[in-house]
Scaffold this motif. Structure first.
Motif, PDB file in Angstrom:
ATOM      1  N   PRO A 142      -3.017   6.417  -1.831  1.00  0.00           N
ATOM      2  CA  PRO A 142      -3.421   7.547  -0.993  1.00  0.00           C
ATOM      3  C   PRO A 142      -4.801   7.376  -0.362  1.00  0.00           C
ATOM      4  O   PRO A 142      -5.103   8.005   0.645  1.00  0.00           O
ATOM      5  CB  PRO A 142      -3.409   8.745  -1.951  1.00  0.00           C
ATOM      6  CG  PRO A 142      -3.276   8.198  -3.328  1.00  0.00           C
ATOM      7  CD  PRO A 142      -2.809   6.784  -3.217  1.00  0.00           C
ATOM      8  N   LEU A 143      -5.647   6.522  -0.916  1.00  0.00           N
ATOM      9  CA  LEU A 143      -6.979   6.310  -0.344  1.00  0.00           C
ATOM     10  C   LEU A 143      -6.945   5.469   0.928  1.00  0.00           C
ATOM     11  O   LEU A 143      -7.983   5.285   1.570  1.00  0.00           O
ATOM     12  CB  LEU A 143      -7.893   5.634  -1.369  1.00  0.00           C
ATOM     13  CG  LEU A 143      -8.376   6.517  -2.512  1.00  0.00           C
ATOM     14  CD1 LEU A 143      -9.209   5.716  -3.489  1.00  0.00           C
ATOM     15  CD2 LEU A 143      -9.179   7.690  -1.974  1.00  0.00           C
ATOM     16  N   ASP A 169     -14.522  -6.315   6.059  1.00  0.00           N
ATOM     17  CA  ASP A 169     -14.220  -5.973   4.669  1.00  0.00           C
ATOM     18  C   ASP A 169     -13.477  -4.638   4.580  1.00  0.00           C
ATOM     19  O   ASP A 169     -12.515  -4.502   3.827  1.00  0.00           O
ATOM     20  CB  ASP A 169     -15.505  -5.896   3.833  1.00  0.00           C
ATOM     21  CG  ASP A 169     -16.165  -7.251   3.636  1.00  0.00           C
ATOM     22  OD1 ASP A 169     -15.505  -8.284   3.878  1.00  0.00           O
ATOM     23  OD2 ASP A 169     -17.360  -7.262   3.246  1.00  0.00           O
ATOM     24  N   ALA A 170     -13.923  -3.663   5.350  1.00  0.00           N
ATOM     25  CA  ALA A 170     -13.297  -2.336   5.319  1.00  0.00           C
ATOM     26  C   ALA A 170     -11.864  -2.403   5.836  1.00  0.00           C
ATOM     27  O   ALA A 170     -10.964  -1.753   5.283  1.00  0.00           O
ATOM     28  CB  ALA A 170     -14.118  -1.352   6.155  1.00  0.00           C
ATOM     29  N   ARG A 171     -11.649  -3.176   6.889  1.00  0.00           N
ATOM     30  CA  ARG A 171     -10.292  -3.305   7.436  1.00  0.00           C
ATOM     31  C   ARG A 171      -9.369  -3.995   6.439  1.00  0.00           C
ATOM     32  O   ARG A 171      -8.223  -3.601   6.256  1.00  0.00           O
ATOM     33  CB  ARG A 171     -10.324  -4.059   8.766  1.00  0.00           C
ATOM     34  CG  ARG A 171      -8.991  -3.937   9.508  1.00  0.00           C
ATOM     35  CD  ARG A 171      -9.058  -4.354  10.924  1.00  0.00           C
ATOM     36  NE  ARG A 171      -9.461  -5.755  11.004  1.00  0.00           N
ATOM     37  CZ  ARG A 171      -9.713  -6.380  12.141  1.00  0.00           C
ATOM     38  NH1 ARG A 171      -9.636  -5.742  13.275  1.00  0.00           N
ATOM     39  NH2 ARG A 171     -10.059  -7.649  12.147  1.00  0.00           N
ATOM     40  N   ALA A 172      -9.863  -5.022   5.748  1.00  0.00           N
ATOM     41  CA  ALA A 172      -9.053  -5.707   4.728  1.00  0.00           C
ATOM     42  C   ALA A 172      -8.729  -4.747   3.575  1.00  0.00           C
ATOM     43  O   ALA A 172      -7.599  -4.736   3.064  1.00  0.00           O
ATOM     44  CB  ALA A 172      -9.794  -6.936   4.213  1.00  0.00           C
ATOM     45  N   ARG A 173      -9.704  -3.952   3.193  1.00  0.00           N
ATOM     46  CA  ARG A 173      -9.481  -2.965   2.118  1.00  0.00           C
ATOM     47  C   ARG A 173      -8.429  -1.948   2.537  1.00  0.00           C
ATOM     48  O   ARG A 173      -7.529  -1.605   1.772  1.00  0.00           O
ATOM     49  CB  ARG A 173     -10.796  -2.264   1.777  1.00  0.00           C
ATOM     50  CG  ARG A 173     -10.659  -1.247   0.674  1.00  0.00           C
ATOM     51  CD  ARG A 173     -12.042  -0.705   0.273  1.00  0.00           C
ATOM     52  NE  ARG A 173     -11.908   0.268  -0.774  1.00  0.00           N
ATOM     53  CZ  ARG A 173     -11.879   1.586  -0.573  1.00  0.00           C
ATOM     54  NH1 ARG A 173     -12.006   2.074   0.644  1.00  0.00           N
ATOM     55  NH2 ARG A 173     -11.735   2.409  -1.578  1.00  0.00           N
ATOM     56  N   GLN A 223      -6.027  -2.311   4.735  1.00  0.00           N
ATOM     57  CA  GLN A 223      -4.718  -2.972   4.804  1.00  0.00           C
ATOM     58  C   GLN A 223      -4.134  -3.145   3.394  1.00  0.00           C
ATOM     59  O   GLN A 223      -2.959  -2.884   3.159  1.00  0.00           O
ATOM     60  CB  GLN A 223      -4.837  -4.323   5.502  1.00  0.00           C
ATOM     61  CG  GLN A 223      -3.508  -5.005   5.738  1.00  0.00           C
ATOM     62  CD  GLN A 223      -3.661  -6.273   6.567  1.00  0.00           C
ATOM     63  OE1 GLN A 223      -4.766  -6.737   6.828  1.00  0.00           O
ATOM     64  NE2 GLN A 223      -2.536  -6.829   6.973  1.00  0.00           N
ATOM     65  N   ARG A 224      -4.972  -3.570   2.441  1.00  0.00           N
ATOM     66  CA  ARG A 224      -4.514  -3.744   1.059  1.00  0.00           C
ATOM     67  C   ARG A 224      -4.039  -2.415   0.471  1.00  0.00           C
ATOM     68  O   ARG A 224      -2.985  -2.340  -0.149  1.00  0.00           O
ATOM     69  CB  ARG A 224      -5.632  -4.350   0.209  1.00  0.00           C
ATOM     70  CG  ARG A 224      -5.237  -4.616  -1.240  1.00  0.00           C
ATOM     71  CD  ARG A 224      -6.355  -5.266  -2.043  1.00  0.00           C
ATOM     72  NE  ARG A 224      -7.683  -4.733  -1.816  1.00  0.00           N
ATOM     73  CZ  ARG A 224      -8.165  -3.616  -2.378  1.00  0.00           C
ATOM     74  NH1 ARG A 224      -7.419  -2.915  -3.187  1.00  0.00           N
ATOM     75  NH2 ARG A 224      -9.396  -3.219  -2.122  1.00  0.00           N
ATOM     76  N   LEU A 225      -4.822  -1.355   0.686  1.00  0.00           N
ATOM     77  CA  LEU A 225      -4.453  -0.038   0.151  1.00  0.00           C
ATOM     78  C   LEU A 225      -3.165   0.474   0.776  1.00  0.00           C
ATOM     79  O   LEU A 225      -2.329   1.077   0.093  1.00  0.00           O
ATOM     80  CB  LEU A 225      -5.596   0.961   0.371  1.00  0.00           C
ATOM     81  CG  LEU A 225      -6.852   0.738  -0.471  1.00  0.00           C
ATOM     82  CD1 LEU A 225      -7.977   1.647   0.005  1.00  0.00           C
ATOM     83  CD2 LEU A 225      -6.562   0.964  -1.945  1.00  0.00           C
ATOM     84  N   ARG A 226      -2.978   0.244   2.080  1.00  0.00           N
ATOM     85  CA  ARG A 226      -1.737   0.668   2.744  1.00  0.00           C
ATOM     86  C   ARG A 226      -0.537  -0.091   2.183  1.00  0.00           C
ATOM     87  O   ARG A 226       0.505   0.503   1.946  1.00  0.00           O
ATOM     88  CB  ARG A 226      -1.834   0.473   4.249  1.00  0.00           C
ATOM     89  CG  ARG A 226      -2.746   1.472   4.917  1.00  0.00           C
ATOM     90  CD  ARG A 226      -2.456   1.657   6.394  1.00  0.00           C
ATOM     91  NE  ARG A 226      -3.486   2.437   7.039  1.00  0.00           N
ATOM     92  CZ  ARG A 226      -3.627   3.762   6.940  1.00  0.00           C
ATOM     93  NH1 ARG A 226      -2.778   4.446   6.215  1.00  0.00           N
ATOM     94  NH2 ARG A 226      -4.602   4.377   7.567  1.00  0.00           N
ATOM     95  N   GLU A 227      -0.698  -1.403   1.987  1.00  0.00           N
ATOM     96  CA  GLU A 227       0.392  -2.215   1.431  1.00  0.00           C
ATOM     97  C   GLU A 227       0.764  -1.754   0.026  1.00  0.00           C
ATOM     98  O   GLU A 227       1.925  -1.795  -0.367  1.00  0.00           O
ATOM     99  CB  GLU A 227       0.004  -3.700   1.424  1.00  0.00           C
ATOM    100  CG  GLU A 227      -0.023  -4.328   2.802  1.00  0.00           C
ATOM    101  CD  GLU A 227      -0.654  -5.719   2.810  1.00  0.00           C
ATOM    102  OE1 GLU A 227      -1.099  -6.205   1.736  1.00  0.00           O
ATOM    103  OE2 GLU A 227      -0.721  -6.317   3.902  1.00  0.00           O
TER     104      GLU A 227
END
Length: 181
Positions: free
Chosen positions: A47-48, A33-37, A39-43
């Motif tokens: 800034p988080l 879940d953290a890795r998906a979050r 990746q979504r934030l980077r895309e």
């Protein structure tokens, strides 16, 4: 502690708290879940994303720790590295709170300060100047320090000031601070 270190510390603490009591499968699910979050934030260019990345790294560390030590579930109390980081984090938080408290007390003190114009007779002004030169301080200091210590001395409008030091070193050529210049 700089902003990056603060962010890392809070990322670690939040993951460790969330991991408490989770078995390997629970840790793995939280990591996914953290890795998906992240990746979504980077895309999305948020800034988080870097904080989420720090959390992913901590989830990985916890999964490795639980697997390596064959723990049935993550226990913060047994995680020596987490305890060391938390001790460091707690010390930083205590220091930051103390610094904030000092700053607040200083601001409150300034808010309670007052500037008072004082009119002195010629003789009074000359005596004040002579005394301030003898003490090595400005005339404003000679008046300010006793004012902080003045007490009522019985009736009939009498006051007294205990012996207090007004001395502080002045730089060569400096006359002291204040509006008397």
């Amino acid at each position: 502690m700089d902003d990056d270190a603060i962010g890392l510390a809070f990322a670690r603490v939040s993951v460790q708290d969330a991991a408490e009591g989770k078995d390997w499968d629970g840790l793995a699910a939280a990591f996914t879940d953290a890795r998906a979050r992240e990746q979504r934030l980077r895309e999305e260019g948020k800034p988080l994303a870097s904080r989420a990345g720090q959390q992913v790294v901590e989830w990985q560390r916890l999964i490795g720790l639980v697997a390596e030590l064959e723990w049935p579930a993550y226990e913060l109390a047994l995680d020596e590295q987490a305890q060391a980081w938390r001790t460091e984090h707690d010390a930083w938080v205590a220091q930051a709170r103390e610094q904030a408290g000092r700053l607040l007390r200083k601001r409150l003190g300034r808010a309670q300060e007052a500037e008072l114009p004082v009119h002195l007779s010629g003789d009074g002004w000359r005596r004040l100047q002579t005394l301030s030169r003898q003490l090595g301080v400005g005339p404003d200091r000679v008046l300010e320090v006793p004012a902080e210590h003045v007490q009522a001395a019985g009736g009939e409008g009498l006051v007294q000031v205990p012996a207090v030091s007004v001395a502080y070193p002045l730089q060569p050529g400096e006359q002291g601070a204040g509006s008397w210049r």
